[in-house]
Design an enzyme around this catalytic site. Structure first.
Site, PDB file in Angstrom:
ATOM      1  N   ASN A 146       6.737  -7.905  -4.835  1.00 49.65           N
ATOM      2  CA  ASN A 146       5.986  -8.968  -4.174  1.00 49.65           C
ATOM      3  C   ASN A 146       5.339  -9.812  -5.264  1.00 49.65           C
ATOM      4  O   ASN A 146       4.364  -9.388  -5.879  1.00 49.65           O
ATOM      5  CB  ASN A 146       4.928  -8.333  -3.254  1.00 49.65           C
ATOM      6  N   TRP A 147       5.906 -10.974  -5.509  1.00 48.78           N
ATOM      7  CA  TRP A 147       5.409 -11.819  -6.614  1.00 48.78           C
ATOM      8  C   TRP A 147       4.125 -12.558  -6.247  1.00 48.78           C
ATOM      9  O   TRP A 147       3.517 -13.205  -7.097  1.00 48.78           O
ATOM     10  CB  TRP A 147       6.499 -12.813  -7.032  1.00 48.78           C
ATOM     11  N   LYS A 148       3.741 -12.526  -4.972  1.00 53.96           N
ATOM     12  CA  LYS A 148       2.532 -13.241  -4.531  1.00 53.96           C
ATOM     13  C   LYS A 148       2.590 -14.702  -5.008  1.00 53.96           C
ATOM     14  O   LYS A 148       3.667 -15.281  -5.034  1.00 53.96           O
ATOM     15  CB  LYS A 148       1.278 -12.501  -5.012  1.00 53.96           C
ATOM     16  N   HIS A 159       0.779  -8.601   5.140  1.00 54.59           N
ATOM     17  CA  HIS A 159       0.191  -8.115   3.882  1.00 54.59           C
ATOM     18  C   HIS A 159      -1.325  -8.211   4.001  1.00 54.59           C
ATOM     19  O   HIS A 159      -1.857  -9.142   4.626  1.00 54.59           O
ATOM     20  CB  HIS A 159       0.706  -8.948   2.708  1.00 54.59           C
ATOM     21  N   GLU A 219      -3.480  -9.255   2.079  1.00 56.51           N
ATOM     22  CA  GLU A 219      -4.044 -10.539   1.628  1.00 56.51           C
ATOM     23  C   GLU A 219      -3.907 -11.609   2.709  1.00 56.51           C
ATOM     24  O   GLU A 219      -4.752 -12.498   2.817  1.00 56.51           O
ATOM     25  CB  GLU A 219      -3.377 -10.955   0.303  1.00 56.51           C
ATOM     26  N   GLU A 270       0.115   0.318   2.267  1.00 58.66           N
ATOM     27  CA  GLU A 270      -0.588  -0.184   1.088  1.00 58.66           C
ATOM     28  C   GLU A 270      -2.092  -0.032   1.284  1.00 58.66           C
ATOM     29  O   GLU A 270      -2.733  -0.887   1.912  1.00 58.66           O
ATOM     30  CB  GLU A 270      -0.267  -1.670   0.879  1.00 58.66           C
ATOM     31  N   GLY A 286      -3.800  -3.908  -6.706  1.00 59.84           N
ATOM     32  CA  GLY A 286      -4.258  -4.665  -7.872  1.00 59.84           C
ATOM     33  C   GLY A 286      -5.451  -4.055  -8.587  1.00 59.84           C
ATOM     34  O   GLY A 286      -6.083  -4.716  -9.414  1.00 59.84           O
ATOM     35  N   SER A 300      -0.773  -0.610  -6.802  1.00 63.45           N
ATOM     36  CA  SER A 300      -0.853  -0.178  -8.203  1.00 63.45           C
ATOM     37  C   SER A 300       0.283   0.756  -8.623  1.00 63.45           C
ATOM     38  O   SER A 300       0.053   1.678  -9.410  1.00 63.45           O
ATOM     39  CB  SER A 300      -2.217   0.458  -8.485  1.00 63.45           C
ATOM     40  N   GLY A 334       3.456  -5.064  -6.636  1.00 64.09           N
ATOM     41  CA  GLY A 334       2.898  -6.383  -6.896  1.00 64.09           C
ATOM     42  C   GLY A 334       2.971  -6.708  -8.388  1.00 64.09           C
ATOM     43  O   GLY A 334       4.024  -7.070  -8.914  1.00 64.09           O
ATOM     44  N   GLY A 335       1.856  -6.532  -9.083  1.00 68.92           N
ATOM     45  CA  GLY A 335       1.734  -6.931 -10.485  1.00 68.92           C
ATOM     46  C   GLY A 335       2.905  -6.510 -11.368  1.00 68.92           C
ATOM     47  O   GLY A 335       3.443  -7.323 -12.133  1.00 68.92           O
TER      48      GLY A 335
HETATM   49  P1  PGA Z   1      -0.074  -4.231  -6.828  1.00 65.11           P
HETATM   50  O1  PGA Z   1       0.198  -4.996  -5.427  1.00 65.11           O
HETATM   51  O2  PGA Z   1       1.192  -3.481  -7.160  1.00 65.11           O
HETATM   52  O3  PGA Z   1      -0.368  -5.326  -7.806  1.00 65.11           O
HETATM   53  O4  PGA Z   1      -1.225  -3.303  -6.601  1.00 65.11           O
HETATM   54  C1  PGA Z   1       0.897  -4.388  -4.384  1.00 65.11           C
HETATM   55  C2  PGA Z   1       1.008  -5.333  -3.214  1.00 65.11           C
HETATM   56  O5  PGA Z   1       0.035  -6.030  -2.891  1.00 65.11           O
HETATM   57  O6  PGA Z   1       2.078  -5.423  -2.568  1.00 65.11           O
END
Ligand code: PGA
Length: 246
Positions: A10-12, A95, A97, A163, A169, A208, A229-230
């Site tokens: 997930n590149w956000k 998600h 967010e 998640e 994050g 994470s 994510g990251g």
């Molecule tokens: P993260 O994000 O790996 O940076 O914790 C995961 C996500 O939000 O899908």
């Protein structure tokens, strides 16, 4: 029950045209991996070019959100049909967010999941508790409520991503034991909803996930892959996570 693992990135809100170089490295690296599916979910601006670059490879492209209706006067929104048209095969919905910053309710998430299916995309439905809920022993109750409200009622063509919000994050993760207990709980919820077909639904862990904790978290029973994510922004890290399944 053989569920082929999926590692999705997930590149956000990250990535420019030039980021296709990272995707090209992922496409090259996946050839050395075993039985695992890879997916990259870039921002909508990059779906068309990423889908073109990934065509014919084992890397699928997904969206990060979609609007419930196929078309209309909804300035700034993007429909599932548009994502499909651009070359996406799946879309993340709900998600945390989106739930947090855009006020998306379970009902809105379910409408998006149904829209994804209507367009021929696989919805990746995200659920997860906040830290206070886990500390109070309410994590399963919260996640169960989100599953009840967000998942389509019928038809098991869906992917679930667990998640924990406090793990996204932050570098913090639940223990392998807590992940296993939650994924077992989600599996039970899926089979009570969808019957036997609930056994085929992939349940991803997200929050994470990094190369150094991937083995511990992703080899737990009922963990069928990861939503990253990251660490998905870097091809080397992303491939290292997926190599857990090689
Ligand atoms: P993260 O994000 O790996 O940076 O914790 C995961 C996500 O939000 O899908």
């Amino acid at each position: 029950m053989a569920r082929r693992p999926l590692v999705a990135g997930n590149w956000k809100m990250n990535g420019r045209k030039s980021s296709v170089g990272e995707l090209v490295k992922i496409i090259a690296g996946v050839r050395k991996l075993g039985e695992v599916d890879l997916m990259v979910c870039p921002p909508a601006t990059l779906i068309m070019s990423f889908a073109a670059a990934a065509r014919g490879s084992r890397v699928a492209i997904g969206g990060q959100d979609c609007f419930p209706l196929p078309a209309g006067a909804f300035t700034g929104d993007i429909s599932a049909e548009m994502l499909k048209d651009a070359g996406a095969e799946a879309v993340i919905v709900g998600h945390s967010e989106r739930r947090q910053y855009h006020g998306e309710t379970d009902a809105a998430v379910r409408a998006k999941a149904l829209a994804a299916r209507r367009a021929g995309l696989v919805p990746i439905v995200c659920v997860g508790e906040i830290r206070a809920d886990r500390d109070a022993g309410r994590a399963c109750e919260v996640v169960g409520g989100e599953l009840d409200g967000s998942l389509p009622e019928t038809g098991a063509q869906v992917i679930v991503a667990y998640e924990p919000i406090w793990a996204i994050g932050t570098g913090m993760t639940p223990t392998a034991g807590d992940v296993g207990a939650m994924h077992e709980f989600i599996r039970e919820s899926l089979t009570s909803r969808y019957g036997e077909a609930g056994q085929d639904v992939r349940i991803l862990y997200g929050g994470s996930v990094k190369p150094d904790n991937a083995k511990e978290l992703l080899t737990v029973a009922n963990v069928d892959g990861a939503l990253v994510g990251g660490a998905s922004l870097n091809a080397t890290d992303f491939l290292a996570i997926a190599s857990v399944y090689s």
